[in-house]
Design an enzyme around this catalytic site. Structure first.
Site, mmCIF file in Angstrom:
data_model
loop_
_atom_site.group_PDB
_atom_site.id
_atom_site.type_symbol
_atom_site.label_atom_id
_atom_site.label_comp_id
_atom_site.label_asym_id
_atom_site.label_seq_id
_atom_site.Cartn_x
_atom_site.Cartn_y
_atom_site.Cartn_z
ATOM 1 N N GLY A 1 25.788 -4.753 10.186
ATOM 2 C CA GLY A 1 26.598 -4.532 11.627
ATOM 3 C C GLY A 1 25.892 -4.026 12.576
ATOM 4 C CB THR B 1 42.353 -17.808 -17.729
ATOM 5 O OG1 THR B 1 41.232 -18.399 -18.114
ATOM 6 C CG2 THR B 1 42.359 -16.277 -18.263
ATOM 7 C CG ASN B 2 42.040 -23.573 -16.816
ATOM 8 O OD1 ASN B 2 41.434 -22.820 -16.451
ATOM 9 N ND2 ASN B 2 41.761 -24.973 -17.296
ATOM 10 C CG ASP B 3 48.615 -23.849 -17.215
ATOM 11 O OD1 ASP B 3 47.887 -24.569 -16.466
ATOM 12 O OD2 ASP B 3 49.430 -24.494 -18.121
ATOM 13 C CD GLU C 1 49.132 -22.360 -21.695
ATOM 14 O OE1 GLU C 1 48.588 -22.821 -21.072
ATOM 15 O OE2 GLU C 1 49.904 -22.943 -22.544
ATOM 16 N NE ARG D 1 12.246 -6.875 11.687
ATOM 17 C CZ ARG D 1 11.109 -7.123 11.883
ATOM 18 N NH1 ARG D 1 10.262 -6.126 11.968
ATOM 19 N NH2 ARG D 1 11.026 -8.549 11.837
ATOM 20 N NE ARG E 1 40.954 -30.190 -23.815
ATOM 21 C CZ ARG E 1 39.969 -29.754 -23.045
ATOM 22 N NH1 ARG E 1 40.114 -29.342 -21.894
ATOM 23 N NH2 ARG E 1 38.809 -30.461 -23.391
ATOM 24 C CE LYS F 1 14.133 -3.447 8.952
ATOM 25 N NZ LYS F 1 14.230 -4.830 8.136
ATOM 26 N NE ARG G 1 46.801 -27.747 -25.237
ATOM 27 C CZ ARG G 1 46.276 -27.721 -24.018
ATOM 28 N NH1 ARG G 1 46.177 -26.774 -23.387
ATOM 29 N NH2 ARG G 1 45.841 -28.850 -23.495
#
Lengths: 899, 899
Positions: free
Chosen positions: A106, A784-786, A762, A97, A579, A27, A635
Site C-alpha cells: 500500500g 464436499t461437492n454437494d 453431503e 524506495r 459411482r 528491504k 455408492r
C-alpha cells in the site's frame, strides 16, 4: 555521539545486518546482509524507521542530525561507485524506495533514475551511446517523481504520451525515437510546471530530499493506513528509506545484463542455467527483442565477471538452501547482483531438485517434501506437446485449463462420432458442454474441449478422473451442431479436422501437434523399464518419503477396473467412491436401464433390473480384483432418472425401435421426470426409497461379486455407501434393506463375507445431525461437492454466472468448488466428524469428490482428523504429498508454539 | 384380612377412586371416579395390577384369594344389574378389557358380550325381539374370544364370513339376516373346535376366567413389550382387568341410545346439543340408517332419563371444565353413560366456548388460550360455502387443501383470461402450476386451483398471502391449454364454465356454490358493524388476551398497501418481508424491467432502472403509510432474472413490439439466462453484486419514500434486507453500497432518517458463519423456506415426487415445508441466533416465510429467543395465539419442573 539515522551498505560491507528489520525495514536489512556476505549489490544506504517516527512526532520534520549523516552517506556513495551525484561526465543515479518492517504494497512506489537532469542526460547519452534509452529514463523519472512525490495524476502523463503517439501516427511506446522522447520530456516539464507552479527541480539534492520526505509521508497515505488495518500492522512502526545506486548494463561492451537459475528449472538438472546480453538493459533479455546469449559464452566475453557470478550464485544457493533465480548487471566490468530469490520450477524439476538436495545433504527429507507444491506432481503424469512440432499449428483460443496434459486429434462434435472416429486415430471431443450421455465419447477421446463450464464442470471432473487433458469454458468457440462445424478466431473447422489442446495452459490450436506421453506414466504402465527412467527413480524415492510421513490414507474415485488399476499404480489404498451410475451408460446396458425407468410397476422394473444385475456384478468383480486387499466403497444409484432418458423426439424414436415402447410414452415419461432443480430433486437415496428394488439389485450385485471372489479366496470388504442422506431415517431405511438383501445373497451363495453400510455426508442437514446419523452408519464419507453446492446455495452448473464476479470483487478468495471453503463448509465437515465420533468413537470418516485431490483441502482433512481422502486416480500423488505436508506443517507449528 | 384384589364400582359407589391408577390402572380408576361422583356408568369391577404382578412372580398363577373375591364381585354385579350371569331369561353380559397405569394400545383388544352362549342367545332374542342383533353379537363374541383369548388367526373368521356372503350372493355384512348369522355361529364354533381341539365354552364362568387370564398374558405379548420399550414404560407395572356390564339400547321402547355435546360444537352456543334413537344400538345413530331424533323430543318420550342426562352432562362439563362429547344408552328406563370425553369443535366454537367459560369463571384466561388450536383461527377468517346450496354442484376431485376458504366462479386457464373474465364476475384461476407471471391473474381471481404442487408451492404461498382459497396438487385435472379445456372425472369444462373449490377440504366441484364471507373479515373490513357481530366481540376479546400473554412480535409478509392494510387489521406489528420483485410484474412496469435485463451495458440498465424507481418509491410510500409507526423490512431483488423474460417465440414477439428489441435477441437472452438449478443460481444478493445498479435503485426508492414521508411528519424506520447471503463479504458489499446510496439520497432530500441494513439467513453457510455475518448486520431474518430447501437438499417444486413416500414410510413425521424441522433446520436457526448474538448481544432476529404462520414453528421461534415472526396476513391471528401459547406452555413446564 549523535544518534545514527543512516546505515550504509556496499563494497562487501554494511553498517547494519539482516537482523535489524525493526530499524532498517525488511528491504534495508536484506541489502545490508547481502552486502555484508560479499554479494556485490549496488551500494547505497538506508534511512532508519526511527527517522520516520521522529518525523511524525515532530510536526513532520526530520531530525536536525539527519542532514549531515545523509550528506555523508551520499558522499560515501559517490566514492564507492566512483561517480558524482549530478556530474554530467559520470553521473550517479539512484533509486529511492520505501521499506517497512513488513512488506506493504500500500505504500510509495519506487522512484528510479533520481539524479537525472538536463545536463546529466546529455552526458549520459554520450557515455552510453544510447540517447533513446537515456531520454526514456529521464521522462520516466519525471513521470514517477511528478506522480509519487508531487501527486500529479498519472493519467495526465499518459495523455501526453498518447497525444505524442497520435501525432507520430504510431501505436507503441517503443516506436517513439530519441527525438520524440526528448520532446516528451519537454512536455512533461511543462505539465509539471502547470500542476505544481514550480519548475521540475534540476538540483539532484533537492530531488533526493523531496523524494525521501515523500516516502515518510506515504507511511500515512490512505492506501497504507487501510492496508495496515486489514493486515493488523501497528501504525507506529514507521518506514525506512532506501537509496541505492542505479547500475547500467548498456554502457558499452564491458557492460551486460542477464538472468538465470542455479539449476535447470525445466528438468531440475544440476547445471548453471542463465542467459545474458552485452550492452543491454534487463528488459532486452526478457522482452525477446534481441536473442540472448547462453551463459558459457560469458566465460569468454567477460571471464572475470563470469567466474564471480558463478561463485556468488552457488554461494547464494547454499546460503538459502534452494535454487536461486537471479538478475545481474555488469557495469563496465563490475558485477552487481540486482535480485536473488527462490526459483520457480516445473513439477519435474521440483522433485528432481528436492531429491538431489537431500542427496547433497543440503536439506532434510522433511524439507524436501515441503519444497514441492503438491499440485505440481500432476505435471509429471500428463502427456506433453512435442514443443519442436508446435510450428505446424496455430493458436486460436484460450479456455480454462481443466485437466493437465496435451492432446491432439480429429474433432468430433458428438459422443457417437467420437467413438466412430476413434477407431481410426486419436479424437478430441468438442462439445458445448458434456453430460453423462457423453461418457462413451469421452472414453474414446484423447482430450475434451468444451465451450461452457468451469474447472468443476462435468467435462472437467470426468476428464480429470480419466486422466485426460481437458480445456473447458472456451467461449470463443462457436459450435454449430446442425452443420457439425465450429468457428473460432476466423477459422472454420469441420468434423474430422485436426485440433490440439493444452490442458496445462488452456491453449487451443488448429492443427496437429504431436504429444509425448509422460515418462512416469510410461513406467507405471510398464511401457518403459524403470531402469531407463532416472525421473521415475527420483519420483519413486520422493513419494516413498511422503508415504512414510503421512497419516491420512489416500483412496481413489474409480468406477471401472481400468481406472482402479491406474489408481493402484499411482498409490491408491482402496476406492473411496465408485459411482455405479457410470456403469449404466454402456451400449448394451442403457436400454435396460431405460426399460426399468419406463416401467410403471414394480414387477416390470424388477425384470429389467434382474437383467442389469449380472453386468453390475461383473463390474464389481473387476474392481474388487484390482483392489484385492483394499477397501472398495460403492455408492448406490445417485443421479435423477431423467438423465438416462432421451430428451428429443429423434432420440426417443431411436430408443422406441430398440425397446418397443412408443416414442410418445418415452417422451411423456421424460417430461414427467423433468425437474426444476434436479440438484435438489429426486435423486440419491430418494431413488432407493421410492424404488427399493434398485438398491436391492445393487446390493445383490455387490455382495454377489464379493461372494464369488471369496470362493476364489479373494477376500474383499465392500463398503456400501448410501448417497444424499439428510435424515437418519433415510439411512436406516436403506441400511435395513441392504442388510436384508445382503443376508439373502450370502445365504444363496452359502458364503459369509464382511461388509459395511455407511453414508455420504453431503446434505447440510446430515452434517448438522451427524450424531443421529452416526448411530446408523458404519462410516461417513463427506461429499464436499454437494455439501458446497447446498451449503453455499451455489449450483455448480450455474455458478459461472457470478463466481467470476465474486473472485474479482474479492468476495470469495477462492472458488469453493476448487478448494474447500474451510471456514464455512469446512465447519460442517468438522462438526459432522466430531458429532459422529461422539456417538461412535472410532467412526471411519473420509472425503470423496474433487476436494480430495486439492492440496489445501487434503491438509484440512488431516487437521480435522479424517481417516482418508479419495480423489481421481491422477490426483493421488498430489494427495499423498499434501497429506505428508500436513503432518510436517503441523509438526512445525507445534514446535514453533512450544518455543 | 385377605389382600383386596377386586374393586367394585356401580350404583353411585365404588371401592376405588380416581387417584388409584397404580393399583386399578387408568381405566379402572376413571370408572371408579365416575361411579363415585354419581355418573351412572354400567356397573362392574376391576382386578388389580397387583394381581398381574403376582401372576408373573408366581409362575403364571393368580393368587388363591382371588377366586372368592372374583366370584363375590360377579354376584354383586348380578345383584346391582338385576340380571343373572348365564341366565337365559335375563342374562348379564359383560365386557372384559385390559387397563394399565398408562394407556397401552399394544395390549389386548376388548372382548364384548362375554356371557353369551346358545341358551342365552335364545332368551335374549325373545327379550329384545331382535334376533339378528343377538346372533350378530354372539358371532362377534366367538370371533373376539377365539382370536384374543385362544389366538386363532382373525383371517380364519373373515374367510368364513366371506364364504357365507358368496353363498348368499351378497356384498355387505348387513345383508346377512338372523338365520345367516345363526349359521355363521355354527361355522365359527366348528372352526374354534378345529383350531383349539376343544368346544367353544358354553360356561360363562369358564369364558370369564379364560378372558381374565388372557389379559394378564397380554401384558407380555410382543406388541406390548415393544410399545413399552418405545415409550419407556417400566415392564413391572402390570395391568388391571376391567369387567363391566353390557347395556343395550335396543330392548324396546323404554330403551334408547344417543350421542351429544354439552355445547354446540359448530358455533359454540351454550345449548344442549344431542340426538338419540329409541330401541336402537349406538351404531344406528352414527351410521345414519335411521334419522335420529333431536334431544328435546326425549324430554317427552323418556322424561326422567332426559332430566338425568341433562343434569349429569352439565355436571361432567363442570367437572372436566370443558365441553363434553358423550355417548349414552337407556336400557329399559335406566340411563347409562358409556363415554364422555373432550368435545371436538370448529374454530368459531372453540373461541366462543373459551371466552364463555372464562366469563362463567369455569376456566382462567390462560386456560382459555390453551383451549384453542391456533390453526383453527384461520377458519374464522375464511369465506365458506353456503351449505344449503351445495346440491347444485357435483364433487369431481379432491386436491390438497392449501388456502382455507371456499370459492366459486368461472374457470380461467391463463392469468390474462382471469383478468378479463374478472371484469364480469368471480373467476377461479386454474393452472397446471403458477409462477410469478400469474400474479395479476391470481390477484383477479377469487380462488386458485392447480394440478401440480404442494402446500408450499408458489400458488399456495401466494394465495395464502392474499387470503384466497386455494387447492393445489389436484392431479385428477387434465388441463389442455391448447384448447382451453379441462377434463376431470368424466366432465369436460371450457373456459368460462363454473367451478367451486373448498380450500378447507381440498374438494373441487363442477358448478356454482355460493359462498358466505367470514363474519369477522366483514367486521374488520368495515362491511359489518362490530356491534352486530357477537362473534367479533368474542374474537377480539380472545385475541386481546393472547396479545397480553405473548412476548414474540408478529409481523406480516406483505408487498402492497392493500395487504399491509389487511395485515394491520389482523394485528400485524410491522412488515417482516416485503418482496420487491412482486412490484415488477404490473403491466406498465414489466417492460421496463425486461428492458433493464436485456441491456448489455450498465448505462442502458441504469436508464431502465431510473424509470422503475418512481414506481417503487410510490409502492414503498403506500406501504409505509399503512405501517406508520411500525417497522417495514424490504428485501432487495431476489428471483433469477429469467423469470421476468418471455420463454416462447409468441411472447417474445409481443414484447419485441412493445420495446423494440428483436424477438430473437430477447429469446437469446432468455436462453442465456437459463439455469440448470435456478434455486441455486444467479439470484438474491448475487444479482445486486453483479448488477449493483439494481440495489442502488431499490435503496434510492426506499430511502426516497421514507424521506418524502418524513417531510409529511410520517416517521418510519425502513429495514433494508439483503437476501441469500452466505458469506459475510456478500453482505458487506451490498451494505456498503446501500449506505453510500442512502447517504446520497438523504442528502438530495435534505432529510435525515434512521434505517437498518440486515440480511436473511437462508443459506446454510450463513447460519454456520452467523458470527461473522452478524458483524455486518443490523438484523437477521431467517428465511426458513430456502433454509429448508438447501438444508435438506429438497427443491420445493420437485419434492412432490418423494415427500409423499417419505411421509408414508414415516421417514419424515411431517412435511418440513409446512412445519419447521426443529431437530435439523431448527438447529441451524438456533445456532445462527446464538452465534449472531455472541457478536451483537441485542441483535434483532426474526423469521419470515411460511413457517412464521405455523403454530409449532412459532412456538419454536419463541423458545429459541427470536424477536418476531412474520407470516402472511391471514395467518397473523394464528401466530399471535401460538406465540401466547408458547409463553404459557413454557410457564407450565417450568412450574412442573420446579415441583
Amino acid at each position: 555521539m549523535a544518534k545514527k539515522y543512516v546505515y550504509f551498505f556496499g563494497a562487501g560491507k554494511a553498517d547494519g545486518n539482516g537482523k535489524m528489520k525493526d530499524l532498517l525495514g525488511g528491504k534495508g536489512a536484506g541489502l545490508a546482509e547481502m552486502s555484508r556476505s560479499g554479494v556485490p549489490v549496488p551500494p547505497g544506504f538506508t534511512v532508519t524507521t526511527d527517522t520516520c517516527r521522529y518525523y511524525y512526532s515532530h510536526g513532520r520534520r526530520v531530525p536536525p542530525e539527519l542532514q549531515a549523516q545523509f550528506k555523508d552517506a551520499m558522499r560515501k556513495l559517490e566514492k564507492v561507485s566512483g561517480k558524482g551525484f549530478g556530474d554530467p561526465e559520470n553521473p550517479l543515479l539512484v533509486s529511492v524506495r520505501s521499506g517497512a518492517k513488513f512488506s506493504m504494497p500500500g505504500m510509495m512506489d519506487t522512484i528510479l533514475n533520481l539524479g537525472s537532469n538536463d545536463a546529466v542526460v546529455e552526458g549520459l547519452s554520450a557515455l552510453t551511446g544510447n540517447p533513446r534509452f537515456v531520454w526514456d529514463s529521464y521522462r520516466r523519472f519525471i513521470q514517477m517523481f511528478g506522480n509519487v512525490v508531487m501527486g500529479i495524476d498519472k493519467s495526465e502523463f499518459e495523455r501526453a504520451i498518447s497525444a505524442k503517439k497520435r501525432e507520430k501516427n504510431v501505436e507503441l511506446d517503443t516506436q517513439l525515437d530519441a527525438a520524440d522522447l526528448r520532446d516528451l520530456v519537454a512536455r512533461f516539464k511543462k505539465l509539471y510546471r502547470e500542476k505544481t507552479k514550480e519548475d521540475f527541480p534540476q538540483d539532484p539534492w533537492k530531488q533526493l530530499v523531496l523524494a525521501r520526505d515523500a516516502v515518510f509521508k506515504s507511511w500515512n497515505n490512505d492506501r497504507a493506513i487501510s492496508y495496515r488495518r486489514m493486515n493488523r500492522i501497528p501504525d507506529d512502526l514507521g518506514t525506512a528509506v532506501n537509496v541505492q545506486t542505479m547500475v547500467f548494463g548498456n554502457m558499452g561492451d564491458t557492460s551486460a545484463t542477464g538472468v538465470g537459475f542455479t539449476r535447470n528449472p525445466m528438468n531440475g538438472a544440476k547445471e548453471f542455467f542463465a542467459e545474458y546480453l552485452t550492452n543491454a538493459q534487463g528488459e532486452d533479455v526478457v522482452a525477446g527483442t534481441r536473442t540472448p546469449k547462453h551463459i558459457p559464452q560469458m566465460a569468454k566475453e567477460l571471464p572475470e565477471c563470469y567466474a564471480q557470478l558463478k561463485s556468488i550464485t552457488s554461494r547464494l544457493e547454499k546460503h538459502y538452501r534452494d535454487v536461486q533465480d537471479f538478475e545481474f548487471t555488469v557495469e563496465r566490468n563490475h558485477l552487481y547482483m540486482l535480485q536473488t530469490r527462490t526459483g520457480k520450477r516445473t513439477g519435474m524439476a521440483a522433485v528432481k531438485i528436492a531429491v538431489d538436495m537431500v542427496r547433497e545433504k543440503l536439506i532434510s527429507k522433511d524439507e524436501a517434501l515441503l519444497r514441492v507444491e503438491p499440485d505440481q506432481l500432476s505435471q509429471l503424469l500428463a502427456p506433453v506437446f512435442d514443443e519442436s512440432q508446435k510450428k505446424n499449428a496455430t493458436q486460436v483460443a484460450k479456455g480454462i485449463n481443466a485437466g493437465p496434459g496435451a492432446a491432439s486429434g480429429r474433432v468430433a462434435f458428438t459422443a457417437e462420432k467420437a467413438v466412430e472416429l476413434a477407431k481410426s486415430g486419436p479424437v478430441v471431443l468438442v462439445r458445448p458442454e458434456t453430460n453423462p450421455d457423453d461418457i462413451e465419447g469421452m472414453n474414446a477421446a484423447v482430450g475434451i474441449l468444451t465451450a461452457i463450464g468451469g474447472r468443476t464442470s462435468h467435462a472437467a471432473v470426468v476428464a480429470r478422473g480419466m486422466g485426460k487433458p481437458c480445456v473447458v469454458g472456451c467461449q470463443a468457440l462457436k459450435i454449430d451442431p446442425g452443420t457439425a462445424t465450429m468457428a473460432v478466431d476466423g477459422h472454420r473447422l469441420k468434423e474430422g479436422e485436426s485440433i490440439s489442446i493444452d490442458g496445462f495452459t488452456g491453449e487451443v490450436y488448429v492443427g496437429r501437434i504431436p504429444t509425448i506421453p509422460s515418462e512416469i506414466v510410461r513406467v507405471l504402465r510398464g511401457e518403459l523399464s524403470h531402469k531407463d527412467s532416472e525421473l521415475y527413480g527420483v519420483f519413486k524415492e520422493f513419494m516413498g518419503w511422503a508415504d512414510a510421513a503421512r497419516k491420512l490414507k489416500v483412496r481413489a474415485n474409480a468406477d471401472i477396473p481400468r481406472d482402479a488399476k491406474a489408481a493402484r499404480q499411482l498409490g491408491a489404498e482402496g476406492i473411496g467412491l465408485c459411482r455405479t451410475e457410470h456403469m449404466f451408460f454402456a451400449e448394451e446396458r442403457l436400454p435396460l436401464m431405460q426399460q426399468m425407468i419406463l416401467s410403471d410397476n414394480v414387477v416390470d422394473r424388477k425384470k429389467a433390473l434382474d437383467k442389469l444385475m449380472p453386468f453390475q456384478k461383473e463390474d464389481f468383480k473387476g474392481l474388487f480384483k484390482e483392489m484385492r486387499g483394499f477397501p472398495v466403497t460403492i455408492r448406490t444409484l445417485d443421479p435423477p432418472l431423467h438423465e438416462f432418458l432421451p430428451k428429443t423426439e429423434a432420440e426417443a424414436e431411436a430408443l422406441s425401435k430398440k425397446i418397443g415402447i412408443p416414442a410418445q410414452t418415452i417422451l411423456a415419461k421424460s417430461r414427467d421426470l423433468h425437474e426444476f432443480n434436479p440438484m435438489l430433486g429426486h435423486r440419491g437415496c430418494r431413488l432407493g426409497i421410492v424404488y427399493p428394488e434398485i438398491t436391492e439389485m445393487q446390493v445383490q450385485a455387490i455382495i454377489g461379486a464379493a461372494c464369488e471372489l471369496a470362493r476364489e479366496k479373494i477376500r474383499i470388504v465392500p463398503e456400501i455407501m448410501i448417497p444424499l442422506v439428510g435424515h437418519k431415517n433415510e439411512l436406516k431405511h436403506q441400511k435395513d434393506l441392504a442388510i436384508r438383501t445382503a443376508d439373502e445373497t450370502m445365504k444363496s451363495y452359502g458364503v459369509k463375507i464382511n461388509y459395511l453400510v455407511g453414508t455420504m455426508i453431503e446434505v447440510p442437514r446430515a452434517a448438522v445431525t451427524a450424531d443421529q446419523i452416526a448411530r446408523e452408519a458404519d462410516f461417513f464419507s463427506f461429499g464436499t461437492n454437494d455439501l458446497t453446492q447446498m451449503g453455499f446455495g451455489f449450483s455448480r452448473d450455474d455458478a459461472g454466472k457470478f463466481i467470476p464476479a465474486y473472485l474479482a470483487e474479492k468476495i470469495l478468495k477462492e472458488d469453493p468448488f476448487q478448494t474447500l471453503d474451510q471456514e464455512g463448509i469446512g465447519k460442517l465437515v468438522e462438526w459432522g466428524t466430531s458429532q459422529g465420533r461422539k456417538v461412535k468413537k472410532d467412526l471411519k470418516v473420509g472425503i470423496c469428490g474433487e476436494h480430495g485431490g486439492d492440496p489445501a483441502s487434503v491438509k484440512f482433512c488431516h487437521n480435522v482428523g479424517l481417516n482418508y481422502v479419495s480423489c481421481s486416480p491422477y490426483r493421488i500423488p498430489v494427495a499423498r504429498l499434501a497429506a505428508a505436508q500436513a503432518v510436517l506443517e503441523s509438526k512445525k507449528k507445534s514446535e514453533y508454539s512450544s518455543k
